[in-house]
Design an enzyme around this catalytic site. Structure first.
Site, PDB file in Angstrom:
ATOM      1  N   TYR A   1      23.052 -27.588   2.692  1.00  0.00           N
ATOM      2  CA  TYR A   1      22.544 -28.503   3.712  1.00  0.00           C
ATOM      3  C   TYR A   1      23.551 -28.800   4.822  1.00  0.00           C
ATOM      4  CZ  TYR A   1      18.806 -29.604   0.379  1.00  0.00           C
ATOM      5  OH  TYR A   1      17.740 -29.528  -0.485  1.00  0.00           O
TER       6      TYR A   1
ATOM      7  N   ASN B   1      15.260 -30.378   8.915  1.00  0.00           N
ATOM      8  CA  ASN B   1      14.865 -30.774   7.568  1.00  0.00           C
ATOM      9  C   ASN B   1      14.232 -32.158   7.608  1.00  0.00           C
ATOM     10  OD1 ASN B   1      14.900 -30.696   4.556  1.00  0.00           O
ATOM     11  ND2 ASN B   1      16.337 -32.396   4.806  1.00  0.00           N
ATOM     12  N   GLU B   2      12.942 -32.218   7.332  1.00  0.00           N
ATOM     13  CA  GLU B   2      12.203 -33.482   7.273  1.00  0.00           C
ATOM     14  C   GLU B   2      12.420 -34.337   8.526  1.00  0.00           C
ATOM     15  OE1 GLU B   2      12.637 -35.653   3.663  1.00  0.00           O
ATOM     16  OE2 GLU B   2      12.041 -33.971   2.382  1.00  0.00           O
TER      17      GLU B   2
ATOM     18  N   ASP C   1       6.745 -33.403   2.194  1.00  0.00           N
ATOM     19  CA  ASP C   1       5.379 -33.283   1.680  1.00  0.00           C
ATOM     20  C   ASP C   1       4.627 -34.596   1.932  1.00  0.00           C
ATOM     21  OD1 ASP C   1       3.069 -32.555   0.451  1.00  0.00           O
ATOM     22  OD2 ASP C   1       3.925 -32.308  -1.560  1.00  0.00           O
TER      23      ASP C   1
ATOM     24  N   GLU D   1      12.467 -27.468  -1.568  1.00  0.00           N
ATOM     25  CA  GLU D   1      12.935 -28.331  -2.657  1.00  0.00           C
ATOM     26  C   GLU D   1      11.773 -28.527  -3.617  1.00  0.00           C
ATOM     27  OE1 GLU D   1      15.773 -31.310   0.080  1.00  0.00           O
ATOM     28  OE2 GLU D   1      14.199 -32.140  -1.196  1.00  0.00           O
TER      29      GLU D   1
ATOM     30  N   TYR E   1      15.745 -28.574  -6.769  1.00  0.00           N
ATOM     31  CA  TYR E   1      16.647 -29.638  -6.347  1.00  0.00           C
ATOM     32  C   TYR E   1      17.169 -30.333  -7.601  1.00  0.00           C
ATOM     33  CZ  TYR E   1      18.424 -33.445  -3.444  1.00  0.00           C
ATOM     34  OH  TYR E   1      19.243 -34.338  -2.796  1.00  0.00           O
TER      35      TYR E   1
END
Length: 486
Positions: free
Chosen positions: A94, A166-167, A209, A275, A307
């Site tokens: 990450y 990421n998100e 999600d 993940e 994860y």
């Protein structure tokens, strides 16, 4: 007659070359073809059997000291040996420092057939897009940082791809402003790679999600503006951070995996779990592995990343890393290995790559079914100074390259989940340009004081093996020696 000193020099040089070949030719780059990852040499499908790798959590990355998860070779060697034993073929990292030296760590993971998917952002100021005011953070300085990550990792053949975000879209409050900026970052990364890399490297997005906006997010990033399949703002792959399968009682239906397969069934780019691994039940049984890599999902999903590797405060770890560098395997590690060892590896690599050549949909507001989600495709222009970076490259780039891996034995103490020391743990460099796969052997209970490095299987990737190359070079040398009268 050539002198014996000259002959010894030639032998030494040849030995170094053979050593370099033996420990640096493990993988071939992965390509994207339609909805699949494809091995560039064998043309086999590639499914990610991976794990998120961020020892120390966010504190494992320090922009000031230069440390990051791929800067300590002894740690990488230890973890690569345990991942090879587990059956991992990919890691997600990450937070990386573009100025750090990653050569040995990348070479170690390469040697054992493990690919890297690298996030270009970090939690530090100026190193990611702001969710509330993206325009204020979309600057040339930010691009200089993410292009630096590309420079640092583009030279490794086991760099599978980059996550451009990421998100970033994580709730209903930012769906009105963020989406076009993510496409802009994707465009900038892909144009930089096209200009400065010797090979194409995929760029994608990792989504939260959040079901009310998930499929609009995917449609927004997979579509092609004006129907141009080469649209650089389009994501090459789509990752999903999903924890919907929880516990032993979950099923393909109750976990909503069936719904995900149905909704993503017409994807035009690879979709995978960036993940997964709900921890509401501990230890985790990981029975979702059989669904993810089974016939119900492999036609749509390209695998996933558990994860996570190391135990952090969130309690998702497969191993516990102590302050002295020693490691103890957790029951989660054993349970995951048992699930991996049941997999049909042939199913994961077979199939006609031509079937994956899916034409992306043309971008249109009608694709977006979430209210208030940004449905225009007016992508922001590159910020001032950004185009010069793309044209000329970042100044004084730190360009990574593979180097020989000479040490293979793990020096830190490693215990199995039963508390017994695992002796003789070492990486096993793979021949024939192979990637790592589960061994098919149940070794989870073998931490008995003897080596449990196992005999990992692998997926053939190259036409010529390293042994063949060794004999070719040796034969050439011997032939030359006869001609010279050595």
């Amino acid at each position: 007659m050539v002198s014996s000193m000259f002959m010894r020099a030639i032998v030494q040089f040849l030995s170094l070359q053979l050593l370099f070949i033996r420990y640096t030719l493990s993988v071939r780059p992965i390509e994207v073809k339609g909805s699949e990852f494809i091995n560039s040499a064998s043309k086999d499908r590639f499914h990610i059997v991976g794990v998120a790798y961020q020892p120390g959590g966010s504190s494992g990355y320090d922009g000031k000291s230069g440390n990051d998860p791929l800067s300590d070779s002894s740690v990488c060697l230890r973890d690569a040996a345990l991942m090879q034993r587990l059956g991992i073929n990919a890691i997600r990292v990450y937070n990386v420092n573009p100025s750090a030296n990653h050569d040995m760590c990348a070479s170690i993971f390469n040697a054992v057939g493990i690919y890297m998917i690298v996030d270009v952002n970090s939690p530090l100021d100026g190193e990611s897009l702001s969710r509330v005011d993206p325009n204020s953070t979309y600057t040339a300085d930010y691009l200089n940082r993410i292009f630096g990550v590309v420079e640092a990792f583009k030279g490794y053949p086991n760099t599978l791809g980059f996550f451009g975000g990421n998100e970033v879209i994580n709730d209903m409050s930012n769906i009105k402003i963020i989406p076009p900026y993510i496409r802009a970052v994707t465009r900038d990364l892909k144009q930089y790679i096209a200009k400065h890399s010797t090979r194409p490297i995929p760029v994608g997005y990792s989504a939260a999600d959040v079901r009310p906006i998930l499929f609009s997010t995917w449609e927004y990033f997979q579509c092609a503006i004006d129907g141009d399949a080469n649209d650089p703002t389009r994501s090459d792959f789509f990752g999903l951070n999903s924890y919907s399968w929880c516990g032993s009682d979950a099923t393909f239906q109750s976990s909503t995996y069936a719904d995900l397969v149905q909704r993503f069934s017409n994807t035009s780019n690879p979709v995978f779990f960036s993940e997964y691994g709900c921890n509401k039940q501990s230890p985790r049984p990981f029975n979702e592995v059989q669904a993810l890599y089974g016939p119900d999902m492999t036609g749509v999903f390209s695998g996933g990343l558990v994860y996570e590797y190391s135990e952090e405060p969130s309690n998702y770890g497969l191993v516990n890393i102590n302050s002295d560098g020693s490691v103890r395997l957790l029951q989660d590690y054993d349970n995951l290995q048992q699930q991996y060892n049941k997999l049909n590896i042939t199913l994961l690599t077979s199939g006609d790559p031509g079937d994956a050549a899916v034409t992306p949909p043309k971008c249109d507001a009608s694709l977006i079914d979430s209210p208030d989600f940004y449905s225009k495709f007016d992508i922001p222009d590159i910020p001032s100074g950004g185009q010069q970076l793309i044209d000329n490259g970042v100044k004084n780039p730190n360009q990574g390259k593979l180097i020989p891996v000479t040490d293979t034995k793990v020096t830190q103490k490693v215990e199995g989940s039963n508390g017994l020391v695992i002796n003789g743990l070492a990486i096993q460099p793979l021949p024939d340009d192979q990637s790592n796969t589960p061994s098919g052997k149940n070794t989870s209970g073998e931490a008995t004081g003897t080596s449990t490095a196992g005999n990992p299987k692998s997926t053939k990737k190259g036409a010529g093996s390293r042994d063949e190359l060794t004999w070719i070079m040796l034969g050439t040398f011997v032939g030359s020696a006869l001609v010279w009268g050595l």
